[in-house]
Design an enzyme around this catalytic site. Structure first.
Site, short mmCIF file in Angstrom:
data_model
loop_
_atom_site.label_atom_id
_atom_site.label_comp_id
_atom_site.label_asym_id
_atom_site.label_seq_id
_atom_site.Cartn_x
_atom_site.Cartn_y
_atom_site.Cartn_z
N GLY A 211 -10.92 63.75 -16.54
CA GLY A 211 -11.80 63.36 -17.65
C GLY A 211 -11.67 64.29 -18.82
N ASN A 212 -12.52 64.13 -19.78
CA ASN A 212 -12.53 65.03 -20.94
C ASN A 212 -13.97 65.30 -21.35
OD1 ASN A 212 -13.32 63.16 -23.25
ND2 ASN A 212 -11.63 62.04 -22.28
#
Ligand code: CTP
Length: 409
Positions: A211-212
């Site tokens: 993810g980020n």
């Protein structure tokens, strides 16, 4: 300001009483125009007591006054809250069988309609077609809030909170002395805007993901600013934890693939599409069906990645004439090119009409309340520069969008 408050038959009519009080306390004169069946929920005496003005649904109550014409001509703003499926249908068809519907045909001021009904009625193609007709005529139709409805049901159909309706309605009445871009403009009235926000998560196994750190704050600010300027806004929210203001339709997604599906489904109807989401460029080639376990003395697993589709490039390639496609580019300068040059190349490569470039080497972190962008058009010309809160940046970007929409007319 003189405001007409139309009230139709729904359990949420009680919230209109709170809305009326807030409008009166803010110094506005409000005339309530109920429908006949709304008296089943809130009686005439309540409206007259709270507004200090007569309240009637009858066209023929004060015939010498020609009330339906006089009311409409004297109004600065009309709010219909709650608006039932029946009132939406009548307004879309131009019917005129009571004081509210006749007034809606005579007014020339901004009109804000806040629908409230059961989810099935709201999503029915007939209701959605009526909403589209009204929006096409410049009526500002709020998206209902999602949550608990009458009884045990839950879903989209709730009336937004009174202060949210008041804020959206008052924002439609642009004061001539107000500066552009402060949310008081109505240049997106009748337009459909789709904004993606947040960051995609790509599952590795049932508990882990790639993810980020994107929170979705800039995308929400854009959605909010577009709604305040009169647009019907859909926010496609990838893993957004922040609260989204009422009046904005929210579609929740997790992965880049889901985001792509939702954006492609909604883009054909949209006048403006903004890709503010941070999309993972790669995803695990396979998602393990069960949790990946350590094995004693075993090697660490290798996770093979495959590239995700470029959603912005796809939207740019599939756009219809007159549609404005906006991207965001987080860049750092290097020996090959400056931040803006990298952004320009990205705008060209992805077919975006506008690219909001931010310099991520400047230390502005994810989730920060402020932002700084340089906006370039497809030709690479700088059309706007904005530094400030994410809402200020959103309004500066929407000014540039408004310029392109106006040029395409
Ligand atoms: N974007 C997209 N689909 C992707 C990747 C990015 O739609 N698979 C969109 C983002 O929403 C943003 C714009 O493209 O509007 C630029 O994102 P960015 O991550 O800067 O672009 P990349 O193509 O990933 O370029 P880079 O190689 O610089 O990471």
């Amino acid at each position: 300001m003189r405001i007409i408050l139309g009230v139709s038959a729904g359990i949420a009519a009680y919230k209109a009483a709170l809305l009326l009080r807030q409008l009166r306390e803010a110094g506005h004169a409000v005339r309530v125009v109920p429908t006949e069946s709304s008296y089943a929920f809130v009686g005439r005496a309540t409206w007259e007591a709270l507004s200090g003005e007569p309240a009637t649904h009858e066209v023929f109550d004060a015939v010498p006054d020609v009330a339906h014409v006089r009311l409409g001509q004297g109004a600065d703003l009309v709010i219909v809250a709650p608006a039932t499926a029946d009132v939406l249908a009548k307004a879309a068809a131009g019917r005129a069988d009571d004081l509210l519907t006749t007034t809606l045909l005579t007014v020339r001021c901004p009109v804000l309609v806040a629908p409230a009904m059961h989810t099935e009625m709201w999503l029915h193609p007939a209701t959605q077609a009526n909403v589209a007709t009204l929006r096409g005529r410049g009526v500002h139709v709020l998206e209902p809030a999602t949550g608990r409805l009458t009884g045990a049901d839950s879903g989209p159909g709730r009336l937004p909170e009174p202060h949210e309706i008041a804020a959206a309605a008052l924002a439609l009445v642009a004061g001539p002395a107000r500066p552009a871009g402060d949310g008081s403009r109505t240049d997106l009235a009748g337009r459909r805007v789709v904004v993606s926000a947040g960051g995609t998560l790509e599952p590795i196994d049932p508990v882990r993901f790639l993810g980020n750190r994107s929170t979705g704050r800039q995308g929400i600010a854009l959605a909010e600013a577009a709604a305040a300027r009169g647009a019907a806004v859909t926010l496609v929210a990838a893993n957004v934890q922040l609260e989204v203001p009422a009046g904005i339709e929210v579609v929740r997604v997790e992965t880049a693939a889901e985001l792509e599906t939702e954006m492609i489904a909604r883009a054909p109807e949209a006048d403006v599409v903004v890709m503010a989401a941070a999309v993972a460029d790669f995803r695990p080639a396979r998602t393990a069906a069960t949790k990946i376990k350590k094995t004693a003395g075993g090697a660490a697993p290798l996770i093979e990645l495959v590239e995700n589709p470029d959603i912005l490039a796809g939207l740019g390639a599939g756009r219809r004439p007159g549609q404005v496609i906006v991207g965001f580019a987080a860049e750092t300068g290097d020996e090959r090119a400056s931040v803006v040059e990298h952004g320009r190349a990205k705008a060209r490569r992805k077919g975006a009409d506008l690219m909001a470039i931010n310099d991520v080497s400047a230390g502005r972190g994810f989730g920060a309340p402020d932002n700084a962008v340089v906006v370039v058009d497809q030709g690479g010309d700088v059309v706007a520069e904005a530094t400030g809160s994410k809402r200020e940046v959103a309004d500066a970007l929407l000014d540039a969008v408004g310029g392109l929409l106006a040029a395409a007319r």
